[in-house]
Design an enzyme around this catalytic site. Structure first.
Site, PDB file in Angstrom:
ATOM      1  N   ASP A 113     -32.586  29.592 -11.328  1.00 50.06           N
ATOM      2  CA  ASP A 113     -32.949  28.431 -10.735  1.00 50.06           C
ATOM      3  C   ASP A 113     -34.622  28.402 -10.443  1.00 50.06           C
ATOM      4  O   ASP A 113     -35.069  28.262 -11.978  1.00 50.06           O
ATOM      5  CB  ASP A 113     -32.203  28.311  -9.317  1.00 50.06           C
ATOM      6  N   LYS A 141     -31.269  26.775 -15.236  1.00 48.96           N
ATOM      7  CA  LYS A 141     -31.760  25.322 -14.484  1.00 48.96           C
ATOM      8  C   LYS A 141     -33.345  25.475 -14.798  1.00 48.96           C
ATOM      9  O   LYS A 141     -34.029  25.640 -13.845  1.00 48.96           O
ATOM     10  CB  LYS A 141     -31.319  25.283 -13.145  1.00 48.96           C
ATOM     11  N   VAL A 163     -24.081  24.143  -8.829  1.00 46.48           N
ATOM     12  CA  VAL A 163     -22.624  24.179  -9.463  1.00 46.48           C
ATOM     13  C   VAL A 163     -21.758  25.334  -9.039  1.00 46.48           C
ATOM     14  O   VAL A 163     -22.387  26.359  -8.405  1.00 46.48           O
ATOM     15  CB  VAL A 163     -22.702  24.568 -10.923  1.00 46.48           C
TER      16      VAL A 163
END
Ligand code: IMP
Ligand code: MG
Length: 188
Positions: A113, A141, A163
């Site tokens: 992320d 991401k 998610v």
């Protein structure tokens, strides 16, 4: 596609509002990654290192698609906490059992992320002088990335949303969903 179609009797599938990746899509991509890795490391020493716990499904599937001999090890880091993460702190809960000095290491992560977690772990591993160190991440991401990271192998780019499933949890729940999905607001 209805989440309950994949998991008809599951209570937890009912918390999912949308499926992002089906088990079939995931398996197809994992097979491609396994072939690529097997080609790239053919006739070389390879140690595959996974980060627990989120990587458990991906690691199990990927290893079965790698056709060359490999050694396997795991590290474990503290669970997802936005506050700690923003400062770049990661707690190593379990260290490697196999020394990596002089070895080719393929580091397997579930999701990247901001990249702070992976950045910390790579610095830690690099300090032990592996012969090479590459990264294979299942889900990326890229939108929220704060540090540039060399991702040699990547499963999927996913949107900047939280998610669950296929190993990924929300408060230790939903890891056992066979697909990757988004939770309904009520589930948070
Ligand atoms: P980063 O340090 O911001 O790159 O965060 C990476 C870590 O946060 C991952 O190893 C996961 O444990 C967790 N994480 C990030 N996004 C998600 C998500 O969408 N679902 C579940 N865990 C996530
Ligand atoms: Mg993780």
């Amino acid at each position: 596609m209805n989440p309950s179609d994949f998991f008809p009797y599951s209570e937890i599938a009912k918390d999912v509002r949308e499926i992002l990746l089906t088990p079939e899509q995931i398996q197809r991509r994992v097979a491609e990654l396994g072939q690529q890795i097997s080609t790239d490391y053919v006739a070389q020493d390879l140690l595959v290192v996974g980060v627990l716990k989120g990587v458990l499904m991906f690691m199990a599937d990927l290893l079965r698609q790698i056709t060359i001999p490999v050694a396997v090890d795991f590290i474990a880091v503290s669970s997802y906490s936005p506050e700690a993460r923003d400062k770049g702190f990661v707690r190593l809960v379990k260290d490697l059992e196999i020394p990596i000095t002089g070895r080719n290491v393929l580091f397997i992560e579930d999701v990247v992320d901001t990249g702070l977690t992976l950045n910390y772990l790579l610095r830690n591993l690099r300090a032990r002088n592996p012969a090479s160190l590459e990264v294979c991440v299942m889900f990326d991401k890229p939108v929220r990335r704060l540090v540039e990271l060399p991702l040699r192998y990547k499963g999927f780019d996913i949107p900047d949303q939280f998610v669950v499933g296929y190993g990924l949890d929300y408060r230790e729940k939903y890891r056992n969903l066979p697909f990757v999905g988004l939770l309904k607001a009520e589930a948070f």
